[in-house]
Design an enzyme around this catalytic site. Structure first.
Site, PDB file in Angstrom:
ATOM      1  N   ASP A 294     -52.811 -65.201  17.807  1.00  0.00           N
ATOM      2  CA  ASP A 294     -53.807 -66.200  17.398  1.00  0.00           C
ATOM      3  C   ASP A 294     -54.121 -67.103  18.579  1.00  0.00           C
ATOM      4  OD1 ASP A 294     -54.594 -67.313  14.280  1.00  0.00           O
ATOM      5  OD2 ASP A 294     -54.871 -68.753  15.919  1.00  0.00           O
TER       6      ASP A 294
ATOM      7  N   TYR B 189     -72.788 -63.947  10.472  1.00  0.00           N
ATOM      8  CA  TYR B 189     -71.522 -63.577   9.829  1.00  0.00           C
ATOM      9  C   TYR B 189     -71.709 -62.322   8.979  1.00  0.00           C
ATOM     10  CZ  TYR B 189     -67.229 -64.123   7.030  1.00  0.00           C
ATOM     11  OH  TYR B 189     -66.005 -63.926   6.423  1.00  0.00           O
TER      12      TYR B 189
ATOM     13  N   LYS C 214     -69.890 -58.631   9.590  1.00  0.00           N
ATOM     14  CA  LYS C 214     -68.973 -57.996   8.640  1.00  0.00           C
ATOM     15  C   LYS C 214     -69.496 -56.622   8.188  1.00  0.00           C
ATOM     16  CE  LYS C 214     -65.825 -61.213   8.608  1.00  0.00           C
ATOM     17  NZ  LYS C 214     -64.471 -60.970   9.125  1.00  0.00           N
TER      18      LYS C 214
HETATM   19  P1  NAI Z   1     -59.154 -69.357   8.760  1.00  0.00           P
HETATM   20  O1  NAI Z   1     -60.205 -70.117   9.492  1.00  0.00           O
HETATM   21  O2  NAI Z   1     -58.314 -70.072   7.771  1.00  0.00           O
HETATM   22  O3  NAI Z   1     -58.176 -68.632   9.813  1.00  0.00           O
HETATM   23  C1  NAI Z   1     -58.684 -67.917  10.888  1.00  0.00           C
HETATM   24  C2  NAI Z   1     -57.622 -67.768  11.955  1.00  0.00           C
HETATM   25  O4  NAI Z   1     -58.208 -67.018  13.028  1.00  0.00           O
HETATM   26  C3  NAI Z   1     -57.160 -69.090  12.537  1.00  0.00           C
HETATM   27  O5  NAI Z   1     -55.740 -69.098  12.642  1.00  0.00           O
HETATM   28  C4  NAI Z   1     -57.795 -69.134  13.921  1.00  0.00           C
HETATM   29  O6  NAI Z   1     -57.033 -69.843  14.892  1.00  0.00           O
HETATM   30  C5  NAI Z   1     -57.877 -67.636  14.248  1.00  0.00           C
HETATM   31  N1  NAI Z   1     -58.887 -67.309  15.236  1.00  0.00           N
HETATM   32  C6  NAI Z   1     -60.171 -67.741  15.275  1.00  0.00           C
HETATM   33  N2  NAI Z   1     -60.797 -67.262  16.352  1.00  0.00           N
HETATM   34  C7  NAI Z   1     -59.892 -66.511  17.026  1.00  0.00           C
HETATM   35  C8  NAI Z   1     -59.923 -65.744  18.211  1.00  0.00           C
HETATM   36  N3  NAI Z   1     -61.033 -65.728  18.983  1.00  0.00           N
HETATM   37  N4  NAI Z   1     -58.822 -65.074  18.595  1.00  0.00           N
HETATM   38  C9  NAI Z   1     -57.703 -65.143  17.850  1.00  0.00           C
HETATM   39  N5  NAI Z   1     -57.590 -65.846  16.722  1.00  0.00           N
HETATM   40  C10 NAI Z   1     -58.675 -66.525  16.309  1.00  0.00           C
HETATM   41  O7  NAI Z   1     -59.922 -68.139   8.090  1.00  0.00           O
HETATM   42  P2  NAI Z   1     -59.583 -67.220   6.808  1.00  0.00           P
HETATM   43  O8  NAI Z   1     -60.389 -67.703   5.684  1.00  0.00           O
HETATM   44  O9  NAI Z   1     -58.134 -67.052   6.647  1.00  0.00           O
HETATM   45  O10 NAI Z   1     -60.258 -65.857   7.294  1.00  0.00           O
HETATM   46  C11 NAI Z   1     -59.527 -64.766   7.811  1.00  0.00           C
HETATM   47  C12 NAI Z   1     -60.440 -63.568   7.839  1.00  0.00           C
HETATM   48  O11 NAI Z   1     -60.891 -63.308   6.510  1.00  0.00           O
HETATM   49  C13 NAI Z   1     -61.704 -63.766   8.674  1.00  0.00           C
HETATM   50  O12 NAI Z   1     -62.014 -62.553   9.329  1.00  0.00           O
HETATM   51  C14 NAI Z   1     -62.750 -64.098   7.634  1.00  0.00           C
HETATM   52  O13 NAI Z   1     -64.047 -63.772   8.071  1.00  0.00           O
HETATM   53  C15 NAI Z   1     -62.293 -63.209   6.501  1.00  0.00           C
HETATM   54  N6  NAI Z   1     -62.783 -63.590   5.188  1.00  0.00           N
HETATM   55  C16 NAI Z   1     -62.548 -64.846   4.687  1.00  0.00           C
HETATM   56  C17 NAI Z   1     -63.022 -65.179   3.445  1.00  0.00           C
HETATM   57  C18 NAI Z   1     -62.823 -66.529   2.847  1.00  0.00           C
HETATM   58  O14 NAI Z   1     -63.459 -66.848   1.835  1.00  0.00           O
HETATM   59  N7  NAI Z   1     -61.926 -67.369   3.383  1.00  0.00           N
HETATM   60  C19 NAI Z   1     -63.762 -64.207   2.616  1.00  0.00           C
HETATM   61  C20 NAI Z   1     -63.923 -62.911   3.229  1.00  0.00           C
HETATM   62  C21 NAI Z   1     -63.442 -62.633   4.479  1.00  0.00           C
END
Ligand code: NAI
Length: 248
Positions: free
Chosen positions: A42, A153, A157
């Site tokens: 991360d 976005y 996806k």
């Molecule tokens: P979040 O924002 O809570 O966590 C994302 C994590 O990714 C963070 O720890 C951040 O530091 C890390 N990150 C961001 N850019 C980075 C990079 N360039 N290199 C390495 N790490 C990086 O997001 P969440 O909600 O947990 O999302 C996780 C995945 O699930 C994402 O791909 C998101 O698009 C996907 N997703 C989320 C949904 C939601 O409703 N929360 C729904 C559908 C998909």
């Protein structure tokens, strides 16, 4: 060997990107509980180190947009059996006002980052003759969300879903499976601001047949299924976990 043994990951090393918090952390925790040696990769070392130690895993600083850093990390870690591409970001800008930098930032993490990790870790899996890759896509790759604008976005996806199929086809005969999950709205820091924006919460819940958001821990079991031998004949698939959102 019982059916539950197929879900065990003892002796396997799993790298989960973007797992310092949110969905990725719950995936990391789940894979660790299934016996894997888990590496959280991360951008955020403070949260990531603590997250890794809380599940008995390790932390690697990684920006998935940096293909050189991804290459170096794959070379440093001798064998990664399971790769979970989970890092993702969103920008809610109307399409006609989207700055170049916002478009590139979203594509850089959500699509380029997934490809760099698949290419570098996947090459080593192909050399080893086995491996399993799971990417966190989104229902946004299948539908266009509303009311919030997020064309970059959604496009990123959709691309992950088709990249998953493309890599699955290329690598199926060489022991590497490639799948994805497509979560619906999930309660994480990513959706926090949206839930606080007037009108969004009501629309999100009202357009989800189950009438609620997912908890991050509800995504992890699907990733375990796809990562493990329980899904040994599954490749190129995107498993939708959306409380029914895409049926309406
Ligand atoms: P979040 O924002 O809570 O966590 C994302 C994590 O990714 C963070 O720890 C951040 O530091 C890390 N990150 C961001 N850019 C980075 C990079 N360039 N290199 C390495 N790490 C990086 O997001 P969440 O909600 O947990 O999302 C996780 C995945 O699930 C994402 O791909 C998101 O698009 C996907 N997703 C989320 C949904 C939601 O409703 N929360 C729904 C559908 C998909």
């Amino acid at each position: 060997m019982t059916i539950l043994d197929l879900f065990r990951l003892d002796g396997k090393t799993a790298l989960v990107t973007g797992a310092a918090q949110g969905i990725g952390f719950e995936i990391a925790r789940g894979l660790s509980e299934a016996g894997a040696n888990v590496i959280i990769a991360d951008l955020n070392p403070e949260v990531g180190e603590a997250a890794a130690s809380s599940i008995g895993g390790s932390f690697q600083m990684l920006n998935v947009t940096d293909s050189g850093a991804v290459r170096d990390l794959a070379a440093k870690l001798s064998s990664v059996h399971i790769l979970v591409n989970n890092a993702g970001i969103v920008r809610n800008t109307p399409a006609e006002e989207t700055p170049d930098d916002d478009w590139k930032a979203v594509m850089g993490v959500n699509l380029d980052g997934v490809f760099w990790c698949c290419r570098e870790f996947g090459r080593r899996m192909l050399d080893a003759g086995s491996g399993s890759i799971v990417s966190t896509a989104s229902m946004s790759g299948l539908i266009s969300n509303h009311p919030q604008p997020q064309a970059a976005y959604n496009a990123s996806k959709a691309a992950v879903i088709h990249l998953t199929r493309s890599l699955a086809g290329e690598w199926a005969g060489r022991g590497v499976r490639v799948n994805a999950v497509a979560p619906g709205y999930t309660a994480t820091p990513l959706t926090k601001r949206g839930l606080e924006t007037p009108g969004w919460r009501e629309t999100w819940l009202g357009t989800t047949p189950m009438g609620r958001l997912a908890e991050p821990a509800e995504i992890a079991p699907a990733v375990l299924y796809l990562a493990s031998e329980a899904s040994s004949f599954v490749t190129g698939h995107t498993l939708v976990i959306d409380g029914g959102y895409t049926v309406w």
